[in-house]
Design an enzyme around this catalytic site. Structure first.
Site, PDB file in Angstrom:
ATOM      1  N   SER A   9      -1.127 -15.378  -8.793  1.00 28.09           N
ATOM      2  CA  SER A   9      -1.175 -13.946  -9.126  1.00 28.09           C
ATOM      3  C   SER A   9      -2.557 -13.590  -9.637  1.00 28.09           C
ATOM      4  O   SER A   9      -3.011 -14.118 -10.649  1.00 28.09           O
ATOM      5  CB  SER A   9      -0.117 -13.627 -10.189  1.00 28.09           C
ATOM      6  OG  SER A   9      -0.481 -12.450 -10.890  1.00 28.09           O
TER       7      SER A   9
ATOM      8  N   ASP B  66       1.147  -7.576  -0.693  1.00 24.85           N
ATOM      9  CA  ASP B  66       1.533  -6.156  -0.687  1.00 24.85           C
ATOM     10  C   ASP B  66       1.841  -5.644   0.720  1.00 24.85           C
ATOM     11  O   ASP B  66       2.333  -4.520   0.877  1.00 24.85           O
ATOM     12  CB  ASP B  66       0.418  -5.299  -1.301  1.00 24.85           C
ATOM     13  CG  ASP B  66       0.273  -5.554  -2.801  1.00 24.85           C
ATOM     14  OD1 ASP B  66       1.214  -6.107  -3.403  1.00 24.85           O
ATOM     15  OD2 ASP B  66      -0.775  -5.207  -3.365  1.00 24.85           O
TER      16      ASP B  66
ATOM     17  N   ARG C 248       4.840   1.585  -1.619  1.00 22.79           N
ATOM     18  CA  ARG C 248       4.780   0.769  -0.394  1.00 22.79           C
ATOM     19  C   ARG C 248       6.098   0.823   0.386  1.00 22.79           C
ATOM     20  O   ARG C 248       6.107   0.655   1.605  1.00 22.79           O
ATOM     21  CB  ARG C 248       4.360  -0.664  -0.722  1.00 22.79           C
ATOM     22  CG  ARG C 248       3.008  -0.700  -1.445  1.00 22.79           C
ATOM     23  CD  ARG C 248       2.153  -1.887  -1.148  1.00 22.79           C
ATOM     24  NE  ARG C 248       0.970  -1.839  -2.002  1.00 22.79           N
ATOM     25  CZ  ARG C 248      -0.148  -1.160  -1.723  1.00 22.79           C
ATOM     26  NH1 ARG C 248      -0.264  -0.498  -0.585  1.00 22.79           N
ATOM     27  NH2 ARG C 248      -1.166  -1.157  -2.568  1.00 22.79           N
TER      28      ARG C 248
END
Ligand code: S3P
Length: 434
Positions: A173, A321, A394
């Site tokens: 991350s 993403d 998204r």
């Protein structure tokens, strides 16, 4: 917002500036001495929240929206003032996690929080390494979530600093890594972060260009404390995560051909291009160049028929993403697409595995969730239906693209969430529509 089928996309666009880079430019500009001039800044809610937080700590930031140039007058590493009020990041996970590292190194107490989504996302992932660094940070409601209460005081009032550590992160991350690296600027010795896979490296690259000392060795990044950061002039590349929706639409809509100019193709972010090419898509990169240390290109995407692949392992952080829109692509690929190692999707702005699987199933796709991803059998036609985006930008954008391919009306509830990362999204579709 009602979405209907269109024929194809043609033409040229420039997607807005990269979200991750825009956040970091404000943060580093605020911690540097002197003027930082940022062009092509992402003028979207998440990044505007970062500006607001640093303004609350006394940094002068001028946002010239007409020319899209943001000027930050930084006061150096120790130049932030105690905010008079609660810091509110809105929906932005990057802002709260990266700022936790910065706030832990200050001499003042602060409290930082965000909207309902932020208040339910895991913050122990940053609290844990920061506590190891001797920071005084806690979840106000003791539930591992925001609001976070950060007492810079005990470690720094007497001019002692945070403790430099070697942190082994359980997850790949960039938000965790960047939080620890930012705190490391205020530590008594070097701080390292080892991650299981390499996540986006914008913090490392930008910190170096501002004068910081940062070293990468395979999956470990080390930062030296107390650098003299100097304000810079920088241009933000186009956001590949925003471009992904148009890349997918151009691949799927017959006769499409589009060019996206000045797009960031940093190798820690370019998984979407690799996956689309492996599925058989025709994507060309031209005019490859650098904006500072960030690689940029003009990319051309042509309609292509695509086949299913497996997506897992080290590529996951390079396209984390983009997995929602990859799930849409997979519905049109020949064969079975398997997405693994992507459990992180459960703790994004919404549980993106559940939202993709439930809503694509509603549209008629053959898709199931697994513990760490999803399995999609391509080839079934999609039909329009009501999609509740759960205010996740998204999810809203992925289902807008699905709707361009579906029979009947697709109604996106909470489409306004596109303002979080891509306010011009619907206008850009209209620009390219034929
Ligand atoms: C980001 C890192 C990613 C990504 C997020 C932005 C960043 O999160 O999902 O949208 O700017 O560092 P993780 O690093 O937590 O996966």
């Amino acid at each position: 917002m009602i979405i209907r089928k269109i024929d194809c996309l043609k033409g040229e666009i420039k997607v807005p500036g990269d979200k991750s880079i825009s956040h970091r430019a404000i943060m580093l500009g605020s911690l540097a001495k002197g003027k930082t001039i940022i062009s092509n800044f992402l003028q979207a809610d998440d990044c505007l929240a970062t500006i607001k937080c640093f303004k609350q700590m006394g940094i002068t930031i001028n946002n010239d929206k007409v020319n899209n140039i943001v000027t930050v007058l930084g006061n150096g590493l120790h130049g932030l003032n105690k905010p008079s009020d609660l810091l509110n990041v809105g929906n932005s996970g990057t802002t709260i996690r990266l700022m936790s590292g910065i706030l832990s190194g200050q001499k003042f107490t602060s409290m930082i929080t965000g909207d309902d989504s932020i208040q339910s996302r895991p913050m122990n992932r940053v609290i844990k390494p920061l506590l190891q660094m001797n920071a005084d940070i806690k979840s106000k409601n003791n539930n591992g979530c925001a609001p976070l209460l950060i007492n810079g005081a005990p470690n720094t009032m007497d001019n002692r600093s945070l403790e430099g550590i070697k942190y082994i992160s359980p997850v790949a991350s960039a938000q965790i890594k960047s939080c620890v690296l930012f705190a490391g600027l205020y530590a008594n010795k070097a701080t390292s972060v080892l991650e299981p896979e390499i996540s986006r490296n914008h913090t490392e690259l930008m910190l170096q260009s501002f004068g910081g000392k940062v070293y990468s060795d395979s999956n470990t990044v080390t930062v030296e404390p107390n650098p003299k950061l100097i304000g810079q002039e920088l241009e933000v590349p186009g956001d590949i995560s925003s471009a992904a929706y148009f890349i997918a639409a151009a691949i799927l809509l017959p006769n499409s051909e589009i060019t996206i100019k000045s797009l960031g193709i940093n190798p820690t972010r370019d998984g979407i291009i690799e996956v689309c090419r492996n599925m058989g898509a025709d994507i060309g990169l031209d005019n490859i160049r650098y904006y500072g240390s960030e690689m940029v290109a003009d990319i051309t995407i042509k309609h292509s028929s695509i086949k299913a692949i497996e997506i897992s392992g080290e590529i996951i952080p390079r396209l984390i993403d983009e997995i929602p829109i990859i799930a849409v692509l997979a519905c049109f690929a020949e064969g079975q697409t398997v997405i693994k190692d992507a459990e992180e999707l459960k703790v994004k702005e919404s549980n993106r595995i559940d939202e993709m699987v439930n809503n694509l199933s509603k549209m008629g796709a053959d898709i199931v969730s697994t513990d760490d991803g999803m399995i999609i059998n391509g080839g079934l036609a999609l039909k329009g239906t009501n999609i509740n985006s759960k205010f996740d930008h998204r999810i809203a954008m992925s289902f807008t693209i699905a709707g361009l391919m579906a029979d009947g009306d697709t109604i996106i509830e909470g489409y306004e969430s596109v303002n979080i990362s891509y306010p011009e999204f619907y206008n850009d579709i209209l620009k390219l529509r034929n």
